[in-house]
Scaffold this motif. Structure first.
Motif, PDB file in Angstrom:
ATOM      1  N   VAL A 100      48.267  33.123  33.554  1.00 31.98           N
ATOM      2  CA  VAL A 100      47.919  33.851  34.785  1.00 31.98           C
ATOM      3  C   VAL A 100      46.545  34.490  34.653  1.00 31.98           C
ATOM      4  CG1 VAL A 100      48.534  35.806  36.255  1.00 31.98           C
ATOM      5  CG2 VAL A 100      50.321  34.274  35.422  1.00 31.98           C
ATOM      6  N   CYS A 101      46.271  35.045  33.474  1.00 37.69           N
ATOM      7  CA  CYS A 101      44.992  35.740  33.255  1.00 37.69           C
ATOM      8  C   CYS A 101      43.790  34.805  33.369  1.00 37.69           C
ATOM      9  CB  CYS A 101      44.992  36.427  31.889  1.00 37.69           C
ATOM     10  SG  CYS A 101      46.071  37.875  31.810  1.00 37.69           S
ATOM     11  N   CYS A 102      44.014  33.503  33.203  1.00 38.94           N
ATOM     12  CA  CYS A 102      42.894  32.561  33.350  1.00 38.94           C
ATOM     13  C   CYS A 102      42.398  32.510  34.796  1.00 38.94           C
ATOM     14  CB  CYS A 102      43.331  31.162  32.909  1.00 38.94           C
ATOM     15  SG  CYS A 102      43.674  31.039  31.141  1.00 38.94           S
ATOM     16  N   PHE A 103      43.296  32.785  35.758  1.00 41.95           N
ATOM     17  CA  PHE A 103      42.914  32.732  37.175  1.00 41.95           C
ATOM     18  C   PHE A 103      42.261  34.030  37.658  1.00 41.95           C
ATOM     19  CE2 PHE A 103      46.106  29.428  36.869  1.00 41.95           C
ATOM     20  CZ  PHE A 103      45.596  28.423  37.677  1.00 41.95           C
ATOM     21  N   VAL A 104      42.660  35.163  37.069  1.00 44.16           N
ATOM     22  CA  VAL A 104      42.178  36.467  37.548  1.00 44.16           C
ATOM     23  C   VAL A 104      40.658  36.583  37.466  1.00 44.16           C
ATOM     24  CG1 VAL A 104      42.256  38.964  37.196  1.00 44.16           C
ATOM     25  CG2 VAL A 104      44.370  37.621  37.080  1.00 44.16           C
ATOM     26  N   PRO A 105      40.005  36.231  36.323  1.00 43.79           N
ATOM     27  CA  PRO A 105      38.536  36.347  36.273  1.00 43.79           C
ATOM     28  C   PRO A 105      37.835  35.468  37.310  1.00 43.79           C
ATOM     29  CG  PRO A 105      39.435  36.062  34.072  1.00 43.79           C
ATOM     30  CD  PRO A 105      40.548  35.797  35.024  1.00 43.79           C
ATOM     31  N   VAL A 106      38.402  34.269  37.570  1.00 44.16           N
ATOM     32  CA  VAL A 106      37.778  33.379  38.555  1.00 44.16           C
ATOM     33  C   VAL A 106      37.769  34.041  39.928  1.00 44.16           C
ATOM     34  CG1 VAL A 106      37.928  31.136  39.694  1.00 44.16           C
ATOM     35  CG2 VAL A 106      38.485  31.339  37.255  1.00 44.16           C
ATOM     36  N   LEU A 107      38.918  34.637  40.331  1.00 47.68           N
ATOM     37  CA  LEU A 107      38.986  35.333  41.612  1.00 47.68           C
ATOM     38  C   LEU A 107      38.042  36.533  41.644  1.00 47.68           C
ATOM     39  CD1 LEU A 107      42.830  35.262  42.319  1.00 47.68           C
ATOM     40  CD2 LEU A 107      41.049  34.274  43.758  1.00 47.68           C
ATOM     41  N   MET A 108      37.990  37.277  40.535  1.00 47.64           N
ATOM     42  CA  MET A 108      37.144  38.469  40.466  1.00 47.64           C
ATOM     43  C   MET A 108      35.665  38.093  40.617  1.00 47.64           C
ATOM     44  SD  MET A 108      39.106  41.116  40.105  1.00 47.64           S
ATOM     45  CE  MET A 108      40.737  41.604  39.540  1.00 47.64           C
ATOM     46  N   VAL A 109      35.247  37.077  39.872  1.00 47.06           N
ATOM     47  CA  VAL A 109      33.832  36.681  39.898  1.00 47.06           C
ATOM     48  C   VAL A 109      33.439  36.182  41.287  1.00 47.06           C
ATOM     49  CG1 VAL A 109      32.161  35.000  39.030  1.00 47.06           C
ATOM     50  CG2 VAL A 109      33.684  36.182  37.444  1.00 47.06           C
ATOM     51  N   SER A 110      34.308  35.360  41.904  1.00 53.54           N
ATOM     52  CA  SER A 110      33.988  34.857  43.243  1.00 53.54           C
ATOM     53  C   SER A 110      33.885  36.000  44.246  1.00 53.54           C
ATOM     54  CB  SER A 110      35.035  33.842  43.694  1.00 53.54           C
ATOM     55  OG  SER A 110      36.286  34.464  43.904  1.00 53.54           O
ATOM     56  N   ASN A 111      34.775  36.987  44.110  1.00 56.20           N
ATOM     57  CA  ASN A 111      34.726  38.140  45.019  1.00 56.20           C
ATOM     58  C   ASN A 111      33.449  38.954  44.829  1.00 56.20           C
ATOM     59  OD1 ASN A 111      37.163  37.724  46.373  1.00 56.20           O
ATOM     60  ND2 ASN A 111      38.346  38.723  44.767  1.00 56.20           N
ATOM     61  N   LEU A 112      33.035  39.138  43.568  1.00 53.76           N
ATOM     62  CA  LEU A 112      31.825  39.916  43.298  1.00 53.76           C
ATOM     63  C   LEU A 112      30.582  39.194  43.823  1.00 53.76           C
ATOM     64  CD1 LEU A 112      32.548  41.240  39.687  1.00 53.76           C
ATOM     65  CD2 LEU A 112      32.373  42.599  41.778  1.00 53.76           C
ATOM     66  N   VAL A 113      30.551  37.864  43.668  1.00 52.89           N
ATOM     67  CA  VAL A 113      29.405  37.098  44.172  1.00 52.89           C
ATOM     68  C   VAL A 113      29.295  37.249  45.683  1.00 52.89           C
ATOM     69  CG1 VAL A 113      28.515  34.766  44.530  1.00 52.89           C
ATOM     70  CG2 VAL A 113      29.379  35.426  42.289  1.00 52.89           C
ATOM     71  N   PHE A 114      30.424  37.133  46.365  1.00 54.58           N
ATOM     72  CA  PHE A 114      30.393  37.256  47.823  1.00 54.58           C
ATOM     73  C   PHE A 114      30.127  38.703  48.242  1.00 54.58           C
ATOM     74  CE2 PHE A 114      32.473  33.128  47.692  1.00 54.58           C
ATOM     75  CZ  PHE A 114      31.828  32.491  48.738  1.00 54.58           C
ATOM     76  N   PHE A 115      30.506  39.673  47.401  1.00 52.62           N
ATOM     77  CA  PHE A 115      30.198  41.080  47.682  1.00 52.62           C
ATOM     78  C   PHE A 115      28.688  41.288  47.755  1.00 52.62           C
ATOM     79  CE2 PHE A 115      29.064  45.222  45.778  1.00 52.62           C
ATOM     80  CZ  PHE A 115      29.539  46.057  46.774  1.00 52.62           C
TER      81      PHE A 115
END
Length: 606
Positions: free
Chosen positions: A189-204
């Motif tokens: 599960v933890c492998c997916f969390v950083p991907v979501l976090m990074v994509s959100n920060l980029v779009f932020f």
């Protein structure tokens, strides 16, 4: 303001506004924690029910709970009364619901109180900002900041602030619960969390710039609408409706295009997030089945794990939305603090409050509104004797009104640019509020608030009874016109006085100023919209009834000819100074205007 300060201002600089409401914010925070914990107990109830009530797996619970279950009949009793497990789930749901309600109520009270304080502070600060600041900012843009930007901050505090806390708690608790069930599956599960976090920060980062552009475009649109509605009579008079509609459509299209581009970026972000979230759920379901078949995970633990995984997906997705809201709030906060950081007008420490009935002296005054346009006044020196009537004549743009703006300190005169004194005291050393309360000014285009005649004339005066109001209205030769209205002095005059003529507005403004009974009175071309006969009556009335120093600025020689002294300005310089008789005896601007206006044959002996 540098970029670091702007980022800091987005959130942290609002903290002082929460004073007095922090207890409610803390209570809301604690209730969110209780609600999150209560919600996360439901999957545990399901796990225990499946593994240890329906199946025969030993109870994996704290010792005191196991002892309590055994004391009431143990596993067999729960199997026969499975509704007890459902009741326990219901209890946790009720606790979560009550906690959420308490959190919302506390947050609402704290939020509305905090935002009300922001509005009060913002409005009070704007009232104390220099006149020059107001001239350099569009009214519509200021209104947009004080309404739309404040509303965005209110929405963030009331709706998103606790969601940030809730989201962080959900992520932390979900991961903690999943690791307690199965470490290997949790690492997946933890492998997916950083991907979501990074994509959100980029779009932020991407949406932050686009939000700022959209917000500024909305400010320009609001300013245009405000200006257009204010000048609606001019638009109609010149038949400019089509032209103004086209201009509005152009600005509206610009604003719409910003939001379309922004929505495209946000839509892509949401689509990508939904794909990653769905893929994560699918992978965990497949992997979880594999773990159950291996015996590394019980059926109950699998159900609980998938529930926690689903609970993790939403806050991970929600984080992107919260970051988008945070981006908007950060831009709005920066725009608000651009106003709040603007320096206010302030009097010097230990400012003086001297008598204001002395001579007014302009000593070698030089002034320009900005360096690129050059100076407006050049080495201007003259004296206005106490109690006298002083006239100022000059062409448009010669600096007549600027002299009065400097006298009233609407614009600050730099030390090196000369000095203005009243009774020998530099006006820079006089308390600002005291100075303005003792100088009454009527402008050529007076502003009237949306009130009745009586309220408008009495605005700010210590006495407001009708007889006093009528006394000053008669001095301004407006009493007959007001009593001619059906409601008399209680007649609303409309926004900016749109329901009355220009001459009536000027006379109401004169009555309002006279009622303040200030020792210094300035009439800045304030009789330009009245006819010659009314002009004469007003001047006669003022000369008979008004005491103190009177300054008349006008283009009409007849308005100035009975002044004790008359100053003639030419391109910001003193051209002539003397009485009417002295000036018409000299070759110069005054005599030329006098002959052009035919004042020699007017027979005005006022």
């Amino acid at each position: 303001m540098d970029q670091h300060t702007q980022k800091k201002s987005s959130i942290l600089r609002f903290f002082p506004f929460t004073k007095g409401f922090r207890g409610k914010f803390l209570l809301a925070f604690l209730m969110v924690i209780v609600a999150v914990v209560a919600n996360y107990m439901t999957p545990q109830v399901i796990r225990v029910t499946v593994d240890s009530v329906i199946n025969d797996t030993p109870f994996n619970l704290p010792a005191f709970l196991v002892e309590w279950i055994e004391s009431i009949g143990g596993r067999e009793m729960l199997r026969q009364h499975i509704v007890i497990c459902a009741a326990v789930s219901l209890v946790f749901a009720v606790i979560a619901g009550l906690s959420n309600y308490s959190s919302r109520m506390s947050l609402a009270r704290a939020c509305e109180g905090t935002v009300a304080r922001v509005r009060d502070t913002l409005f009070a600060h704007i009232q104390r900002l220099p006149y020059a600041w107001h001239n350099s900012h569009q009214t519509g843009d200021i209104i947009q900041r004080c309404t739309q930007d404040v509303e965005l901050i209110r929405n963030f505090v009331s709706d998103q602030l606790m969601e940030v806390v809730r989201t962080v708690l959900l992520i932390v608790v979900s991961l903690a619960m999943m690791f307690s069930l199965n470490g290997e599956l949790s690492l997946l599960v933890c492998c997916f969390v950083p991907v979501l976090m990074v994509s959100n920060l980029v779009f932020f980062v991407i949406t932050g710039k686009k939000f700022q552009a959209a917000d500024e475009s909305e400010g320009r649109l609001t300013a245009f609408v405000q200006e257009n509605l204010t000048g609606v009579r001019v638009v109609r008079a010149f038949g400019r409706e089509r032209y103004e509609i086209d201009r509005f459509n152009e600005k509206n299209e610009e604003f719409t295009n910003y939001w379309v581009r922004l929505s495209t970026v946000m839509g892509f972000n949401w689509g990508l997030g939904d794909f990653l979230a769905g893929f994560q759920v699918l992978v965990i379901l497949v992997a979880g089945v594999f773990f159950v078949e291996r015996g590394a995970l019980t059926e109950g633990e699998f159900l609980a794990f998938t529930a926690y995984n689903s609970m993790l997906v939403w806050p991970s997705r929600n984080l992107g939305r919260l970051l988008a809201e945070l981006s908007k709030t950060s831009i709005s906060a920066t725009r608000l603090f651009e106003i709040l950081d603007a320096p206010e007008e302030r009097s010097k420490p230990n400012a003086l409050r001297p008598p204001m009935d002395g001579d007014i002296v302009f000593d070698q005054v030089n002034f320009g509104y900005n360096q690129s346009e050059g100076g407006v006044l050049h080495d201007v020196s003259f004296t206005i004797r106490a109690g006298s009537t002083f006239g100022i004549l000059g062409a448009t743009g010669s600096g007549k009104s600027t002299l009065m703006y400097l006298l009233d300190r609407l614009y600050q005169l730099p030390k090196e640019n000369g000095k203005i004194t009243i009774g020998g005291v530099d006006i820079q050393d006089i308390d600002l509020s005291y100075l303005r309360k003792n100088i009454g000014i009527v402008l050529q285009e007076p502003f009237l608030f949306s009130k009745s005649f009586r309220e408008s004339i009495a605005d700010g005066a210590p006495r407001a009874d009708l007889e006093t109001v009528r006394h000053y209205a008669r001095m301004a030769v407006i009493d007959d016109a007001i009593t001619g209205f059906a409601q008399g002095y209680e007649t609303p005059i409309g926004e900016r006085g749109v329901t009355i003529s220009g001459g009536q507005k000027q006379r109401v403004a004169i009555a309002r100023m006279l009622m303040q009974d200030t020792p210094i009175k300035v009439f800045d071309d304030s009789l330009s919209a009245v006819d010659m006969e009314t002009d004469q009556k007003i001047r006669q009335s003022i000369r008979k009834n008004v005491h103190g120093t009177t300054i008349l600025i006008a283009h009409r020689i007849t308005t100035l000819m009975n002044a004790d002294q008359i100053l003639v300005l030419d391109h910001g310089r003193v051209s002539q100074l003397g009485t009417h008789q002295q000036l018409i005896a000299q070759e110069g601007i005054y005599k030329r205007i006098y002959e052009m206006q035919g004042a020699s044959g007017s027979g005005d002996e006022a």
